[in-house]
Design an enzyme around this catalytic site. Structure first.
Site, PDB file in Angstrom:
ATOM      1  N   TYR A 192     -11.437  -2.846   3.437  1.00  0.00           N
ATOM      2  CA  TYR A 192     -10.496  -2.386   4.450  1.00  0.00           C
ATOM      3  C   TYR A 192     -11.302  -2.022   5.682  1.00  0.00           C
ATOM      4  O   TYR A 192     -12.046  -1.043   5.676  1.00  0.00           O
ATOM      5  CB  TYR A 192      -9.752  -1.166   3.900  1.00  0.00           C
ATOM      6  CG  TYR A 192      -8.599  -0.647   4.734  1.00  0.00           C
ATOM      7  CD1 TYR A 192      -8.705  -0.457   6.105  1.00  0.00           C
ATOM      8  CD2 TYR A 192      -7.394  -0.303   4.121  1.00  0.00           C
ATOM      9  CE1 TYR A 192      -7.648   0.034   6.851  1.00  0.00           C
ATOM     10  CE2 TYR A 192      -6.326   0.195   4.845  1.00  0.00           C
ATOM     11  CZ  TYR A 192      -6.460   0.357   6.214  1.00  0.00           C
ATOM     12  OH  TYR A 192      -5.418   0.862   6.949  1.00  0.00           O
ATOM     13  N   ASP A 230      -5.359  10.861   9.250  1.00  0.00           N
ATOM     14  CA  ASP A 230      -4.110  10.259   9.710  1.00  0.00           C
ATOM     15  C   ASP A 230      -3.646  10.837  11.030  1.00  0.00           C
ATOM     16  O   ASP A 230      -3.796  12.028  11.300  1.00  0.00           O
ATOM     17  CB  ASP A 230      -3.019  10.470   8.654  1.00  0.00           C
ATOM     18  CG  ASP A 230      -3.206   9.522   7.480  1.00  0.00           C
ATOM     19  OD1 ASP A 230      -3.201   8.313   7.718  1.00  0.00           O
ATOM     20  OD2 ASP A 230      -3.390  10.009   6.347  1.00  0.00           O
ATOM     21  N   GLU A 243       0.864  -1.169   0.000  1.00  0.00           N
ATOM     22  CA  GLU A 243       0.000   0.000   0.000  1.00  0.00           C
ATOM     23  C   GLU A 243       0.903   1.221   0.000  1.00  0.00           C
ATOM     24  O   GLU A 243       1.702   1.416   0.902  1.00  0.00           O
ATOM     25  CB  GLU A 243      -0.855  -0.032   1.263  1.00  0.00           C
ATOM     26  CG  GLU A 243      -2.073   0.816   1.163  1.00  0.00           C
ATOM     27  CD  GLU A 243      -2.966   0.606   2.372  1.00  0.00           C
ATOM     28  OE1 GLU A 243      -3.523  -0.493   2.518  1.00  0.00           O
ATOM     29  OE2 GLU A 243      -3.085   1.549   3.156  1.00  0.00           O
TER      30      GLU A 243
END
Ligand SMILES: Cc1ncc(COP(=O)(O)O)c(C=O)c1O
Lengths: 399, 279
Positions: free
Chosen positions: B175, B60, B49
């Site tokens: 995911y 993030d 990834e």
């Protein structure tokens, strides 16, 4: 023409707006939407909100005919919508009261906010104190340095101010950090966004809470003019004071709408925050809108003398109003805004926020263009006390 | 068969779980990325990834934020990231590569141009963190035209009707974000994850990857017991940060850490793994 009824169910204003967030926030946003839809139609909630605006904020704020200013400019009659007289000194509190009430109804005991200059942070800390909510405000470390007094105000009000060290250490990074807090603490936390940006339903609900400004203008202007004004002028950072003024007039085609952005050192220099005038559409902070970005799609740092306009995005509804031609957007430089700040202070004895001074500087040009038989309402979004340091520094004075 | 599906089919036959490391392209220097990708494959990565750096990485945590800042200091663009994948492909035709990033750089390039160029470079799928399926229609179509997988996130907060909808929109794998928070947070609850994966499996046959809170070998092993793929980002990027001043060291230290993860997942000792992984 049919009546204006945007956004649609998914939060779109034409191609703009929408919901662009990570999956973890989709459900919390759906819950917020559901709660707001329910309370929006609830007369008791509306009454609570209206009472707080009246008794705590001090509304309605006056619509003031600025006769000396009108004479000085020699053009259209100028009216100032005095949001500077609100509690905490700006329009920001209209929105924080609304969202804090929403938080309470949703059972959230902790509120968070982002702030640039500190005005929205102070307005959030204020309502948190009043409602007994825990409050955390995210602020770029660079902004904390520039706005030390507002940082202290927030602390006095009981808020925790968290410095943000990432990216450019300014407003956009504070917004990122507030989103990160929200995604982590979503069970007990309400995110009070400070302007008409972010993912749906924020642009809509902030607009709705701020639209008390325009609704008051609609009836207040009758006393003086007996009809609606010919033009409305407001500064645009994220765009909340402008949407609050414009929204109740969107269906009145005879009322021209003018948004004023920060041209900083001049749009041609690249040191500015004129997102609508010089940017292009993209996706940031949960919505699609105009952005200031590099050719590779990285968001760039902006510049303005007024921290409240220093933002590389803009509310999606303004993006729509620009493309549709319903509103027009122009930009005013630091220098022009500063001159307007001094002019209003000396001629009317009203010291405007530097943000609001951008609207004034543009209104001066428009007044001459429109001529004496027209009328203009300028949103005086805040008072200038917070900017005295900035102005003094520019004139080489230190205390 | 598409590379991602093929890789998962192979692993299933071997009774193994996929290990998917994340690195930010161009962190800390552009030249590091391609050799590191090869070294990660050697150390036991099944799928790679690759993060596309963005100035405002809202989902993030601090570790990956700083990685993006390091990459952006030398202006790593989406175009350059695609070049890196093209270069990687000259030495590895089998390992799937997924791009992970935010929508705006793709908006600027244009959906069709992005999908076409990504496919030509040898990319296999794209995960756009801030693009939920509700807004993803056009990009998904462009990806599909170029036979790229559109990978979507599911979260602990996703209710059943969203799970259904996302399962229908996704391809390659799903995911699963293992926690309420940003990448690199440290409160992974494997039992809660297992229960949610079971719920998701009722709606899809796609492989399920788990990421966001996998901090080391122990967590990797625990997640491998319940998921089809273990995605490790911040724990790897933190090790890259520790060696950012000596990028050469990254090429030995980071694969060594990955081999530990691999060994923990497979229940073998790291040394055995290092030789066994050179496919
Ligand atoms: C007085 C004042 N006016 C205007 C603004 C700009 O925000 P908006 O465009 O959302 O009204 C700010 C923001 O801090 C402000 O403090």
């Amino acid at each position: 023409m049919s009546a204006y009824d945007l956004p649609d169910q998914r939060g779109h204003f034409g191609p703009y707006g929408g919901i662009f967030v990570a999956e973890t926030l989709m459900q919390p946003l759906a819950e917020l939407r559901a709660a707001y839809e329910r309370l929006r139609a609830d007369p008791q909630f509306q009454e609570e909100f209206t009472e707080d605006l009246r008794l705590y904020v001090g509304r309605p704020s006056p619509l003031y005919p600025a006769k000396r200013l009108t004479a000085n400019w020699g053009g259209a009659r100028i009216y100032l919508k005095r949001e500077d007289l609100n509690h905490t000194g700006a329009h920001k509190i209209n929105n924080t009261i609304g969202q804090a009430l929403l938080a309470r109804h949703m059972g959230k005991r902790r509120v968070i906010a982002e702030t640039g200059a500190g005005q929205h942070g102070v307005a959030t800390a204020t309502v948190a104190a009043r409602f007994g909510l825990k409050c955390v405000v995210y602020m770029g470390s660079e902004d904390m340095r520039r706005q030390a007094i507002n940082v202290y105000r927030m602390k006095l009000l009981g808020a925790e101010v968290v410095p943000v060290e990432s990216g450019s250490k300014t407003l956009k990074d504070a917004l990122n950090e507030a989103m990160r807090d929200w995604v982590t603490n979503v069970e007990n936390t309400f995110y009070i966004i400070g302007t008409v940006a972010g993912p749906h339903p924020y642009p809509m609900l902030v607009r709705d809470f701020q639209s008390v400004i325009g609704r008051e203008v609609r009836y207040q202007i009758m006393e003086f003019e007996g009809r609606l004004p010919d033009a409305l002028v407001a500064c645009v950072g994220g765009g909340s004071n402008a949407m609050g003024l414009f929204y109740p007039f969107l269906d009145d085609a005879e009322v021209a709408l003018h948004g004023v952005e920060a041209a900083g050192e001049g749009v041609a220099t690249g040191h500015h925050a004129a997102t609508l005038c010089a940017g292009r559409p993209g996706v940031l902070h949960g919505n699609r809108t105009y952005l200031l970005e590099t050719d590779d799609g990285q968001i760039i740092e902006t510049h303005s003398i007024s921290a409240g306009l220093d933002y590389p995005g803009v509310g999606p509804e303004h993006a729509f109003l620009k493309d549709s031609g319903r509103a027009r957007y122009a930009a005013i430089t630091d220098r022009e805004a500063l001159a307007a700040f001094h002019e209003l202070t000396r001629i009317e004895g009203i010291m405007p926020a530097l943000e609001s001074a951008h609207a004034l500087a543009y209104a001066a040009k428009l007044a001459r263009e429109l001529g004496k038989d027209k009328s203009i309402v300028v949103n005086l979004s805040g008072r200038g006390d917070k900017d005295i340091h900035t102005v003094a520094q520019l004139e080489g004075i230190s205390f | 068969m598409a590379r991602i599906a093929q890789r998962f089919a192979e692993l299933k036959k071997q009774g193994r779980r996929a290990l998917i490391p994340y690195v930010t392209a161009g962190d800390p220097e552009s030249w590091v990325t391609v050799p590191l990708m090869h070294a990660l494959v050697k150390a036991g990565a099944d799928i790679l990834e690759l993060g596309v750096p963005f100035s405002d990485p809202m989902a993030d945590g601090p570790v990956i934020q700083r990685a993006a800042e390091r990459a952006l200091k030398h202006k790593v663009s989406l175009t350059q990231v695609l070049d890196m994948v093209r270069e990687f492909r000259t030495g590895d035709a089998a390992t799937p590569v997924i791009l992970m990033g935010y929508l705006n750089p793709i908006e600027v390039m244009g959906y069709e141009a992005f999908a076409g160029r990504a496919a030509a470079a040898g990319v296999d799928g794209a995960l756009t963190v801030d693009l939920p399926p509700e807004e993803a229609g056009e990009l998904r179509q462009a990806l599909r035209r170029h036979k790229l997988d559109a990978i979507f996130l599911l979260a602990p907060t996703s209710p059943p009707e969203r799970i259904r909808r996302i399962a229908a929109a996704a391809s390659g794998f799903i995911y699963y974000v293992s926690l309420r928070g940003v990448t690199g947070a440290a409160h992974l609850d494997v039992r809660e994850v297992a229960a949610k994966l079971e719920e998701i499996r009722r709606h899809t046959d796609l492989p399920l990857g788990v990421g966001f809170g996998v901090s080391g070998p122990e967590a990797a092993a625990a997640v491998a017991a319940v998921a089809d793929a273990v995605i490790v980002g911040s724990a790897i990027v933190r090790r890259m940060e520790e060696s950012a001043a000596q990028p050469d060291k990254i090429l030995t230290e980071v694969p060594r850490f990955l081999a530990q993860l691999r060994a923990a997942m497979d229940g073998t000792a790291p040394q055995m793994q290092a030789s066994g992984a050179s496919r």
